[in-house]
Design a protein around this motif. Structure first.
Motif, PDB file in Angstrom:
ATOM      1  N   VAL A   9     -72.702 -13.007  94.061  1.00 38.09           N
ATOM      2  CA  VAL A   9     -74.357 -13.150  94.263  1.00 38.09           C
ATOM      3  C   VAL A   9     -74.964 -12.227  94.863  1.00 38.09           C
ATOM      4  O   VAL A   9     -73.674 -11.573  95.976  1.00 38.09           O
ATOM      5  CB  VAL A   9     -73.999 -14.302  95.666  1.00 38.09           C
ATOM      6  CG1 VAL A   9     -75.690 -14.268  95.685  1.00 38.09           C
ATOM      7  CG2 VAL A   9     -74.190 -15.330  94.243  1.00 38.09           C
ATOM      8  N   LEU A  10     -75.409 -11.679  95.000  1.00 35.84           N
ATOM      9  CA  LEU A  10     -75.721 -10.499  95.553  1.00 35.84           C
ATOM     10  C   LEU A  10     -77.174 -11.153  96.680  1.00 35.84           C
ATOM     11  O   LEU A  10     -78.021 -11.960  96.372  1.00 35.84           O
ATOM     12  CB  LEU A  10     -76.869  -9.568  94.974  1.00 35.84           C
ATOM     13  CG  LEU A  10     -75.802  -8.670  93.735  1.00 35.84           C
ATOM     14  CD1 LEU A  10     -76.992  -7.838  93.185  1.00 35.84           C
ATOM     15  CD2 LEU A  10     -75.037  -7.732  94.334  1.00 35.84           C
ATOM     16  N   LEU A  11     -76.452 -10.650  97.915  1.00 31.72           N
ATOM     17  CA  LEU A  11     -77.181 -11.033  98.480  1.00 31.72           C
ATOM     18  C   LEU A  11     -78.160 -10.755  99.602  1.00 31.72           C
ATOM     19  O   LEU A  11     -77.662  -8.396  99.601  1.00 31.72           O
ATOM     20  CB  LEU A  11     -76.558 -12.122  99.799  1.00 31.72           C
ATOM     21  CG  LEU A  11     -77.062 -12.251 101.037  1.00 31.72           C
ATOM     22  CD1 LEU A  11     -78.259 -13.963 100.850  1.00 31.72           C
ATOM     23  CD2 LEU A  11     -76.070 -13.070 102.406  1.00 31.72           C
ATOM     24  N   VAL A  12     -79.602  -9.934  99.634  1.00 37.85           N
ATOM     25  CA  VAL A  12     -80.694  -9.059  99.957  1.00 37.85           C
ATOM     26  C   VAL A  12     -81.470  -9.270 101.172  1.00 37.85           C
ATOM     27  O   VAL A  12     -81.971 -10.397 100.904  1.00 37.85           O
ATOM     28  CB  VAL A  12     -81.114  -9.037  98.101  1.00 37.85           C
ATOM     29  CG1 VAL A  12     -81.858  -7.588  99.049  1.00 37.85           C
ATOM     30  CG2 VAL A  12     -80.039  -8.531  97.081  1.00 37.85           C
ATOM     31  N   THR A  13     -80.901  -8.981 101.459  1.00 36.52           N
ATOM     32  CA  THR A  13     -82.298  -8.814 103.082  1.00 36.52           C
ATOM     33  C   THR A  13     -83.124  -7.918 103.055  1.00 36.52           C
ATOM     34  O   THR A  13     -82.367  -6.935 103.006  1.00 36.52           O
ATOM     35  CB  THR A  13     -81.375  -9.010 104.395  1.00 36.52           C
ATOM     36  OG1 THR A  13     -80.251  -9.840 104.359  1.00 36.52           O
ATOM     37  CG2 THR A  13     -82.321  -8.952 105.414  1.00 36.52           C
TER      38      THR A  13
END
Length: 102
Positions: A9-13
């Motif tokens: 998963v790419l966790l993009v903030t």
């Protein structure tokens, strides 16, 4: 281990309340994306954007409060595609005339 827990998963903030890049919306609470849901161009644009922080995690490490909608939508679409591939095609056959003449 299931495919869900091993998914990357790419966790993009975003550094702002909301921000758009590569045709996708991100928030400062975080957005979870399945790594396979992005094109190479989208991934490059997201990685190059200084207003976005990108971290790779496993699906079971997605923090509470992160928007999982894009991740869950991708998984649902993948599941439907796999089910269609498993289902054999329907073939039509000619039925014999079984009505007897009197």
């Amino acid at each position: 281990m299931t495919q869900l827990t091993t998914a990357v998963v790419l966790l993009v903030t975003a550094s702002l309340a909301s921000f758009r890049r590569a045709g996708l919306g991100f928030t400062n609470k975080g957005t979870a994306l399945h790594i396979d849901s992005l094109t190479d161009e989208q991934r490059a644009a997201i990685d190059a954007e200084p207003k976005l922080s990108v971290k790779e995690v496993s699906a079971d490490a997605i923090p509470e409060g992160v928007d999982r909608t894009p991740f869950d939508t991708f998984l649902a679409a993948q599941s439907q595609t796999e089910e269609k591939e498993k289902t054999p095609p329907v073939t039509k056959t000619k039925s014999a005339n079984t009505t007897a003449k009197a």
